[in-house]
Design a protein around this motif. Sequence first.
Motif, short mmCIF file in Angstrom:
data_model
loop_
_atom_site.label_atom_id
_atom_site.label_comp_id
_atom_site.label_asym_id
_atom_site.label_seq_id
_atom_site.Cartn_x
_atom_site.Cartn_y
_atom_site.Cartn_z
N ALA A 63 0.84 -1.20 0.00
CA ALA A 63 0.00 0.00 0.00
C ALA A 63 0.87 1.25 0.00
N ILE A 64 1.94 1.23 0.80
CA ILE A 64 2.87 2.37 0.86
C ILE A 64 3.72 2.44 -0.41
N GLU A 65 4.18 1.28 -0.90
CA GLU A 65 5.00 1.23 -2.11
C GLU A 65 4.22 1.79 -3.32
N SER A 66 2.93 1.40 -3.40
CA SER A 66 2.09 1.88 -4.50
C SER A 66 1.89 3.38 -4.43
N THR A 67 1.83 3.93 -3.22
CA THR A 67 1.72 5.38 -3.06
C THR A 67 2.88 6.09 -3.73
N GLY A 68 4.08 5.54 -3.56
CA GLY A 68 5.27 6.12 -4.20
C GLY A 68 5.19 6.02 -5.72
N ASP A 69 4.77 4.85 -6.23
CA ASP A 69 4.65 4.66 -7.69
C ASP A 69 3.60 5.59 -8.29
N LEU A 70 2.48 5.74 -7.59
CA LEU A 70 1.38 6.60 -8.07
C LEU A 70 1.79 8.07 -8.04
N THR A 71 2.56 8.46 -7.02
CA THR A 71 3.04 9.84 -6.93
C THR A 71 3.99 10.13 -8.10
N ALA A 72 4.88 9.18 -8.39
CA ALA A 72 5.79 9.33 -9.53
C ALA A 72 5.00 9.44 -10.84
N ASN A 73 3.94 8.63 -10.95
CA ASN A 73 3.07 8.68 -12.15
C ASN A 73 2.43 10.05 -12.28
N CYS A 74 1.96 10.61 -11.16
CA CYS A 74 1.35 11.95 -11.17
C CYS A 74 2.36 12.99 -11.66
N MET A 75 3.58 12.91 -11.18
CA MET A 75 4.62 13.87 -11.55
C MET A 75 4.92 13.80 -13.06
N ILE A 76 5.09 12.56 -13.56
CA ILE A 76 5.41 12.36 -14.99
C ILE A 76 4.23 12.77 -15.87
N SER A 77 3.01 12.51 -15.37
CA SER A 77 1.79 12.83 -16.13
C SER A 77 1.35 14.28 -15.95
N ARG A 78 2.15 15.07 -15.22
CA ARG A 78 1.87 16.49 -14.96
C ARG A 78 0.54 16.70 -14.24
N GLN A 79 0.29 15.85 -13.27
CA GLN A 79 -0.88 15.99 -12.40
C GLN A 79 -0.40 16.57 -11.06
N PRO A 80 -1.31 17.18 -10.28
CA PRO A 80 -0.90 17.76 -8.99
C PRO A 80 -0.32 16.70 -8.05
N ILE A 81 0.66 17.06 -7.26
CA ILE A 81 1.19 16.14 -6.25
C ILE A 81 0.98 16.70 -4.84
N LYS A 82 0.00 17.61 -4.75
CA LYS A 82 -0.44 18.15 -3.46
C LYS A 82 -1.93 18.41 -3.53
N GLY A 83 -2.54 18.56 -2.35
CA GLY A 83 -3.95 18.97 -2.31
C GLY A 83 -4.95 17.83 -2.38
N GLU A 84 -6.22 18.21 -2.42
CA GLU A 84 -7.34 17.27 -2.34
C GLU A 84 -7.40 16.32 -3.55
N GLN B 166 7.72 0.20 -13.57
CA GLN B 166 8.48 0.35 -14.82
C GLN B 166 7.68 1.06 -15.91
N ASN B 167 6.36 1.06 -15.79
CA ASN B 167 5.55 1.72 -16.82
C ASN B 167 5.60 3.25 -16.71
N ASN B 168 6.04 3.75 -15.55
CA ASN B 168 6.29 5.19 -15.45
C ASN B 168 7.41 5.59 -16.41
N GLY B 169 8.38 4.69 -16.58
CA GLY B 169 9.47 4.93 -17.52
C GLY B 169 8.98 5.01 -18.95
N VAL B 170 7.96 4.20 -19.28
CA VAL B 170 7.40 4.21 -20.63
C VAL B 170 6.67 5.54 -20.89
N ILE B 171 5.93 6.02 -19.88
CA ILE B 171 5.23 7.31 -20.01
C ILE B 171 6.24 8.42 -20.25
N GLN B 172 7.34 8.38 -19.48
CA GLN B 172 8.38 9.39 -19.62
C GLN B 172 9.03 9.33 -21.00
N LEU B 173 9.25 8.11 -21.49
CA LEU B 173 9.89 7.90 -22.80
C LEU B 173 9.01 8.38 -23.95
#
Length: 386
Positions: free
Chosen positions: A240-261, A294-301
């Motif tokens: 659950a905690i590990e996925s939080t990190g992966d999802l936060t990285a996905n938000c950053m790469i996808s240019r979604q907010p990483i703060k707030g509601e 690893q799919n965050n890397g594909v989004i970035q690529l």
Amino acid sequence: HVLASFVGVITPTLIIGGVLGLGEHIPYLISMALIVSGVGTFIQARRFGPIGAGMICLQGTSFAFLGSVLAAGFIAKGKGGGPDEILSLIFGICFLGAFVEICLSQFLDKLKKIITPLVTGIVITIIGISLIKVGMTDLAGGFKAPDFGSLENLTLGGAVLAVIIMLNRSANQWLRLSSIVIGLIAGMALALFMGKISPAAIIESISQQPWLSIPVPFKYGFSFDWVAFLPIAIIYLITAIESTGDLTANCMISRQPIKGESYLRRIKGGVLGDGFNSMLAAAFNTFPNTTFSQNNGVIQLTGVASRYVGYFIAGILVILGLFPMVGAILQQIPKPVLGGATLVMFGTVAAAGVKILAAEQLDRRKLLIMAVSFGIGLGVTLVPDL
């Protein structure tokens, strides 16, 4: 996306099936792993009410559960159970364990105070190190193989390892992302040349499979054991905690907010999606799912973060899973070939844990926590008779 994740989706099933002697059930289990991975990816991308992150969050079988799933399988086996009893216990405890992650998804902000990066880093490192034994055993030929450690096996596994390393050193990002898949294909070709596998055996294996794999809920039954359940519940807590990190990285790469509601809602929905998809996985005869990093890397690529891409990924995975001949072919991968690939993958899990720990300011207290945790965690792994 499919190339980057495909091996990760199917490998835990191949390992669990091989170690626990599930034989003829493996093609069906691989089919279910692919179908559930596709359905889970669609749920995450589409977002149904509070379930799902609404992003490309490719779902796949988690390596983190491998040790505790095998332990549960050996408990059932130790009681004289066959494949049905083994799978019944594994899927029963994984189904109920998924509710741990489902509940925790609503308290993620509070959970981070207990499950700190130090704790997460230690657990992920221990998981990776303990799994290396599985990869090395396969590289040498597999558990109780008559030719264990033979020069042929080591050459085959070493060749796969070398191909993956060379591709990862390439300047071409596509080759780096596809290195594990290409390594396995190269290993299969070399195994064919060495006579380790034969086209006739592959054709025979395919001919024994039905045309379609039909998902049947709880096909192997449902059973429970507290001793087997507790380690699974703890791993659900960590993922659950590990996925939080992966999802936060996905938000950053996808240019979604990483703060707030909106960020918190997306993260809660993603972790809730992980838990729901793991429950779905157990109901449809496969192992717990998690968000693949690893799919965050594909989004970035690619520079493409549209969740509609997730629909296509989901469709491809489901179509692959519907045909059990895919699982039958994958079952024929020689152990040394699989070992050469998994050794890198499990080493990567351990390295990811070390990376988390390296970011910590390690004082005397934290070093003591690490010392005791590694001592007990790896001590039990090295002396399993305890």
